[in-house]
Design a protein around this motif. Structure first.
Motif, PDB file in Angstrom:
ATOM      1  N   LEU A   1       0.847  -0.802   0.142  1.00  0.00           N
ATOM      2  CA  LEU A   1      -0.093  -0.174  -0.108  1.00  0.00           C
ATOM      3  C   LEU A   1       1.023   1.515  -0.077  1.00  0.00           C
ATOM      4  N   VAL A   2       1.582   1.051   0.840  1.00  0.00           N
ATOM      5  CA  VAL A   2       3.406   2.654   0.723  1.00  0.00           C
ATOM      6  C   VAL A   2       3.535   2.355  -0.729  1.00  0.00           C
ATOM      7  N   LEU A   3       3.993   1.308  -1.543  1.00  0.00           N
ATOM      8  CA  LEU A   3       4.467   1.453  -2.800  1.00  0.00           C
ATOM      9  C   LEU A   3       3.574   1.730  -3.668  1.00  0.00           C
ATOM     10  N   ALA A   4       2.422   1.574  -3.401  1.00  0.00           N
ATOM     11  CA  ALA A   4       1.312   2.391  -4.352  1.00  0.00           C
ATOM     12  C   ALA A   4       0.523   3.730  -4.251  1.00  0.00           C
ATOM     13  N   ALA A   5       1.294   4.382  -2.832  1.00  0.00           N
ATOM     14  CA  ALA A   5       1.146   5.670  -2.223  1.00  0.00           C
ATOM     15  C   ALA A   5       2.116   6.408  -3.776  1.00  0.00           C
ATOM     16  N   VAL A   6       3.515   5.879  -2.989  1.00  0.00           N
ATOM     17  CA  VAL A   6       4.666   6.245  -3.704  1.00  0.00           C
ATOM     18  C   VAL A   6       4.516   6.379  -5.402  1.00  0.00           C
ATOM     19  N   SER A   7       3.981   5.041  -6.499  1.00  0.00           N
ATOM     20  CA  SER A   7       3.894   5.461  -7.172  1.00  0.00           C
ATOM     21  C   SER A   7       2.294   6.151  -8.055  1.00  0.00           C
ATOM     22  N   SER A   8       1.266   6.263  -7.069  1.00  0.00           N
ATOM     23  CA  SER A   8       1.031   7.128  -7.404  1.00  0.00           C
ATOM     24  C   SER A   8       1.004   9.186  -7.231  1.00  0.00           C
ATOM     25  N   SER A   9       2.349   8.897  -6.685  1.00  0.00           N
ATOM     26  CA  SER A   9       2.617  10.157  -6.251  1.00  0.00           C
ATOM     27  C   SER A   9       3.446  10.566  -7.046  1.00  0.00           C
ATOM     28  N   ALA A  10       4.116  10.425  -7.340  1.00  0.00           N
ATOM     29  CA  ALA A  10       5.422  10.017  -8.601  1.00  0.00           C
ATOM     30  C   ALA A  10       4.519  10.191 -10.074  1.00  0.00           C
ATOM     31  N   ALA A  11       3.401   9.375 -10.814  1.00  0.00           N
ATOM     32  CA  ALA A  11       2.964   9.992 -11.521  1.00  0.00           C
ATOM     33  C   ALA A  11       2.298  11.522 -11.260  1.00  0.00           C
ATOM     34  N   SER A  12       1.929  11.876 -10.616  1.00  0.00           N
ATOM     35  CA  SER A  12       0.946  13.353 -10.297  1.00  0.00           C
ATOM     36  C   SER A  12       2.065  14.037 -10.465  1.00  0.00           C
ATOM     37  N   VAL A  13       3.642  13.972 -10.208  1.00  0.00           N
ATOM     38  CA  VAL A  13       4.650  14.483 -10.787  1.00  0.00           C
ATOM     39  C   VAL A  13       4.031  14.705 -12.013  1.00  0.00           C
ATOM     40  N   LEU A  14       4.795  13.277 -12.555  1.00  0.00           N
ATOM     41  CA  LEU A  14       4.524  13.931 -14.023  1.00  0.00           C
ATOM     42  C   LEU A  14       3.732  14.513 -15.059  1.00  0.00           C
ATOM     43  N   MET A  15       2.844  14.889 -14.311  1.00  0.00           N
ATOM     44  CA  MET A  15       0.814  15.269 -14.748  1.00  0.00           C
ATOM     45  C   MET A  15       1.367  16.707 -15.730  1.00  0.00           C
ATOM     46  N   LYS A  16       2.147  17.282 -14.160  1.00  0.00           N
ATOM     47  CA  LYS A  16       2.751  18.694 -14.046  1.00  0.00           C
ATOM     48  C   LYS A  16       3.686  18.734 -15.547  1.00  0.00           C
ATOM     49  N   ARG A  17       4.144  18.015 -16.316  1.00  0.00           N
ATOM     50  CA  ARG A  17       5.294  17.768 -17.579  1.00  0.00           C
ATOM     51  C   ARG A  17       4.704  17.700 -19.022  1.00  0.00           C
ATOM     52  N   ILE A  18       3.243  17.102 -18.626  1.00  0.00           N
ATOM     53  CA  ILE A  18       2.286  16.329 -19.522  1.00  0.00           C
ATOM     54  C   ILE A  18       1.107  17.561 -20.013  1.00  0.00           C
ATOM     55  N   GLU A  19       1.378  17.737 -21.537  1.00  0.00           N
ATOM     56  CA  GLU A  19      -0.218  18.934 -21.974  1.00  0.00           C
ATOM     57  C   GLU A  19      -1.401  18.358 -21.376  1.00  0.00           C
ATOM     58  N   PRO A  20      -2.043  19.869 -20.899  1.00  0.00           N
ATOM     59  CA  PRO A  20      -3.331  19.881 -20.332  1.00  0.00           C
ATOM     60  C   PRO A  20      -4.251  19.377 -21.282  1.00  0.00           C
ATOM     61  N   MET A  21      -4.935  17.196 -20.511  1.00  0.00           N
ATOM     62  CA  MET A  21      -6.116  17.541 -21.039  1.00  0.00           C
ATOM     63  C   MET A  21      -7.505  16.999 -20.168  1.00  0.00           C
TER      64      MET A  21
END
Length: 216
Positions: A147-167
């Motif tokens: 569960l902790v690793l799942a939270a880490v994965s989701s957080s990393a993806a959320s940061v990557l979302m800052k770098r992609i074009e809005p959708m």
């Protein structure tokens, strides 16, 4: 905050809470393999939202990484965690996603925080640890590590979302589901058994829980 906005936020929290409980039942009581159930969920999400796939994102490689972080990796670990920990444990540990995302934003996006937010991060981690090690409420298990690793994965993806074009949210979920289904299914059939039995069980509660996980 407008009443309509509050009602929407409340609905999101309620649906996610029900999703954790229903998923826990599906995996623990319904005996559906967890990684397989994650693959079914995300695959059907991608199918339902297929009309939103196009035009494809220009940063398709970055979209793939986001899809893995928010989809295959996060839900695979989350469902494995739910197979070995309680839904209430998942709800508590899931709150670590907020401070972890903040830490990643500081590390990779150069965001600045004051002492109040820094103190909040420390308190968030401390609060989860206090609950997690309380023998009367939770037991620290492999499920909680997932569960902790799942939270880490989701957080990393959320940061990557800052770098992609809005959708749109629908387009994002469509691509997350599409990219996630093959890795999850491959992992399931390599490590799990009982997938056919789960699909052909005829248990209406399993079908209803799957529909809720996909549509709600």
């Amino acid at each position: 905050m407008k009443p309509a906005d509050f009602a929407l936020l409340f609905a999101v929290c309620l649906i996610w809470a029900l999703n954790l409980v229903i998923t826990r039942w599906t995996i623990a009581v319904g005996d559906v393999p967890p990684v397989f159930f994650a693959g079914v969920r995300l695959g059907l999400v991608g199918l339902v939202l297929a009309p939103f796939l196009f035009p494809a994102p220009r940063q398709i490689g970055l979209m793939f990484l986001i899809g893995m972080g928010m989809g295959a990796v996060q839900f695979g670990l989350l469902f494995l965690g739910l197979a070995n920990a309680s839904a209430s444990g998942a709800a508590v540990i899931g709150q670590l996603g907020v401070p972890i995302t903040t830490i990643f934003s500081i590390m990779f996006l150069g965001e600045q925080i004051g002492w109040r937010r820094g103190l909040g991060i420390i308190m968030s981690f401390a609060g989860v640890m206090i609950i997690a090690i309380d023998p009367e409420k939770f037991t620290l298990t492999l499920g909680m590590i997932f569960l902790v690793l799942a939270a880490v994965s989701s957080s990393a993806a959320s940061v990557l979302m800052k770098r992609i074009e809005p959708m749109s949210a629908m387009k994002l979920q469509a691509w997350v589901g599409t990219f996630s289904v093959i890795p999850l299914m491959a992992m399931s059939f390599a490590t799990e058994t009982g997938q056919a039995e789960a699909v052909l069980s005829g248990d209406p509660l399993i079908y209803l829980s799957t529909a809720f996980a996909v549509l709600a």
